[in-house]
Design a protein around this motif. Structure first.
Motif, short mmCIF file in Angstrom:
data_model
loop_
_atom_site.label_atom_id
_atom_site.label_comp_id
_atom_site.label_asym_id
_atom_site.label_seq_id
_atom_site.Cartn_x
_atom_site.Cartn_y
_atom_site.Cartn_z
N ALA A 166 0.84 -1.21 0.00
CA ALA A 166 0.00 0.00 0.00
C ALA A 166 0.87 1.25 0.00
O ALA A 166 0.59 2.22 -0.72
CB ALA A 166 -0.94 -0.02 1.20
N ARG A 167 1.94 1.25 0.79
CA ARG A 167 2.85 2.41 0.82
C ARG A 167 3.51 2.61 -0.55
O ARG A 167 3.70 3.76 -1.00
CB ARG A 167 3.93 2.22 1.89
CG ARG A 167 3.48 2.57 3.29
CD ARG A 167 4.66 2.68 4.25
NE ARG A 167 5.29 1.37 4.48
CZ ARG A 167 4.94 0.53 5.44
NH1 ARG A 167 3.93 0.84 6.26
NH2 ARG A 167 5.56 -0.63 5.60
N PHE A 168 3.87 1.51 -1.22
CA PHE A 168 4.52 1.64 -2.53
C PHE A 168 3.61 2.35 -3.52
O PHE A 168 4.04 3.27 -4.24
CB PHE A 168 4.90 0.26 -3.06
CG PHE A 168 5.43 0.30 -4.47
CD1 PHE A 168 6.75 0.61 -4.71
CD2 PHE A 168 4.60 0.04 -5.56
CE1 PHE A 168 7.25 0.67 -6.01
CE2 PHE A 168 5.08 0.11 -6.85
CZ PHE A 168 6.41 0.42 -7.08
N TYR A 169 2.36 1.94 -3.60
CA TYR A 169 1.45 2.57 -4.56
C TYR A 169 1.13 4.02 -4.17
O TYR A 169 1.01 4.89 -5.04
CB TYR A 169 0.17 1.76 -4.69
CG TYR A 169 0.32 0.56 -5.59
CD1 TYR A 169 0.15 0.66 -6.96
CD2 TYR A 169 0.66 -0.69 -5.07
CE1 TYR A 169 0.30 -0.44 -7.80
CE2 TYR A 169 0.82 -1.79 -5.88
CZ TYR A 169 0.64 -1.66 -7.25
OH TYR A 169 0.80 -2.75 -8.07
N ALA A 170 1.00 4.26 -2.87
CA ALA A 170 0.70 5.62 -2.42
C ALA A 170 1.89 6.55 -2.65
O ALA A 170 1.75 7.65 -3.21
CB ALA A 170 0.30 5.61 -0.96
N VAL A 220 -5.67 -0.87 -3.83
CA VAL A 220 -5.24 0.27 -4.64
C VAL A 220 -6.40 0.65 -5.55
O VAL A 220 -6.87 -0.17 -6.34
CB VAL A 220 -3.99 -0.07 -5.47
CG1 VAL A 220 -3.53 1.15 -6.27
CG2 VAL A 220 -2.88 -0.60 -4.58
N LYS A 221 -6.86 1.90 -5.44
CA LYS A 221 -8.05 2.33 -6.17
C LYS A 221 -7.69 3.04 -7.47
O LYS A 221 -6.76 3.84 -7.52
CB LYS A 221 -8.89 3.26 -5.30
CG LYS A 221 -9.44 2.62 -4.05
CD LYS A 221 -10.27 3.61 -3.24
CE LYS A 221 -10.81 3.00 -1.97
NZ LYS A 221 -11.60 3.96 -1.18
N LEU A 222 -8.45 2.73 -8.52
CA LEU A 222 -8.34 3.44 -9.79
C LEU A 222 -9.52 4.40 -9.93
O LEU A 222 -10.57 4.21 -9.30
CB LEU A 222 -8.31 2.46 -10.95
CG LEU A 222 -6.94 1.81 -11.24
CD1 LEU A 222 -6.56 0.79 -10.19
CD2 LEU A 222 -6.90 1.21 -12.64
N ALA A 223 -9.35 5.40 -10.78
CA ALA A 223 -10.33 6.48 -10.87
C ALA A 223 -11.70 6.00 -11.33
O ALA A 223 -12.72 6.58 -10.97
CB ALA A 223 -9.80 7.57 -11.81
N ASN A 224 -11.75 4.93 -12.14
CA ASN A 224 -13.02 4.48 -12.71
C ASN A 224 -13.72 3.42 -11.86
O ASN A 224 -14.72 2.84 -12.30
CB ASN A 224 -12.80 3.96 -14.12
CG ASN A 224 -11.88 2.74 -14.15
OD1 ASN A 224 -11.31 2.35 -13.14
ND2 ASN A 224 -11.74 2.14 -15.32
N GLY A 225 -13.22 3.15 -10.66
CA GLY A 225 -13.83 2.13 -9.81
C GLY A 225 -13.14 0.79 -9.87
O GLY A 225 -13.48 -0.11 -9.08
N GLN A 226 -12.19 0.60 -10.77
CA GLN A 226 -11.39 -0.63 -10.77
C GLN A 226 -10.45 -0.62 -9.56
O GLN A 226 -10.27 0.41 -8.90
CB GLN A 226 -10.56 -0.73 -12.04
CG GLN A 226 -11.33 -0.95 -13.32
CD GLN A 226 -10.40 -0.91 -14.52
OE1 GLN A 226 -9.72 0.09 -14.78
NE2 GLN A 226 -10.35 -2.00 -15.27
#
Length: 288
Positions: free
Chosen positions: A154-158, A179-185
């Motif tokens: 989680a820290r890596f993606y953030a 990890v959240k994507l803008a379109n809901g994926q």
């Protein structure tokens, strides 16, 4: 901090990760792949690109499965799909059992989802689409990761990609990086105590809005492998920014929104169309 179990599907949110466009898994037999993805699941082979015998692209709404023809790869986890035709899917897949009997194909209902294994053992969890959803799609990819890695992932993606990322829990209560994507994926990394097979090179492709800062941060960590600049780059190693510890390996193909393939129209046939009861004008699914 571990939260309550995550709902299966998410809503759109603010994230620089705009679209998980494809999952790439090699497979050795295009006939079997056609039976599973096209005849069974109801998806569409891309009619314009990769139409030879060495690769096939399968359109799943605005997303794709890329299936180069080589020895099979197996994703260490599950691919979550949404389809508007979940109720019709068992009847479409059941007749394929005999043709796929010599493979790892499996089909079973789990609560309100359908759990499938492709002929080479990759697992798909198929959910019903939203009431107004007309196209299928890849909703999430969930990876099994070693115990003790979810918080670092989680820290890596953030920190590295600037994406919303936090630790929740699986239905079994294990920590899971979300990890959240803008379109809901979403990308999901669920801890497991079970031994994991070696990474075999499968990859995902993600589009970023404003890719330059993420490219610079990941490059500073020494992780970028194929570097064509911020608009097209790849990395494999996920490390904890706190201490540099290697947590997981998964090739990411990163593109910015200026890439010529972003927003390309993908043809999606209507799998309910049939010769015996042909309905003019209904060959293709509406994009709404």
């Amino acid at each position: 901090m571990t939260h309550t179990p995550l709902p299966p599907l998410l809503s759109p949110c603010a994230s620089p990760l705009v679209l998980l466009e494809h999952v790439n898994l090699t497979q050795p037999d295009q006939q079997l792949a056609t039976l599973f993805y096209v005849v069974g699941l109801g998806f569409t082979r891309d009619p314009f690109l990769m139409v030879g015998l060495d690769n096939m692209w399968i359109n799943v709404g605005r997303t794709q499965m890329h299936l180069p023809t080589r020895a099979p790869q197996r994703l260490r986890g599950r691919i979550g799909l949404t389809v508007p035709w979940l109720r019709q899917l068992p009847a479409r897949l059941e007749p394929l059992r005999s043709a796929l009997a010599h493979t790892e194909f499996e089909l079973r209902t789990v609560d309100d989802t359908l759990e499938l294994r492709c002929p080479w053992g990759n697992t798909f969890i198929v959910h019903a689409g939203a009431p107004q959803q007309t196209l299928p799609g890849i909703a999430y990819v969930e990876f099994d990761v070693p115990a003790g890695t979810a918080e670092g992932i989680a820290r890596f993606y953030a920190d590295g990609l600037g994406a919303p990322a936090e630790v929740w829990a699986t239905q079994q209560g294990a920590p899971m990086a979300l990890v959240k994507l803008a379109n809901g994926q979403s990308l999901r990394f669920a801890e497991t105590a079970a031994p994991l097979p070696p990474y075999d090179g499968h990859h995902i492709q993600v589009y970023l809005d404003g890719a330059e800062p993420a490219h610079r941060r990941v490059q500073a960590l020494g992780l970028v492998r194929r570097d064509r600049g911020p608009g097209d780059w790849r990395f494999v190693d996920l490390v904890d920014p706190a201490d540099g510890r290697l947590l997981y390996q998964l090739e990411h193909e990163m593109r910015d929104l200026a890439h010529p393939l972003y927003g390309r129209r993908l043809v999606n046939r209507n799998p309910g169309q049939a010769q015996a009861a042909y309905r003019p004008g209904e060959d293709e699914l509406p994009a709404g």
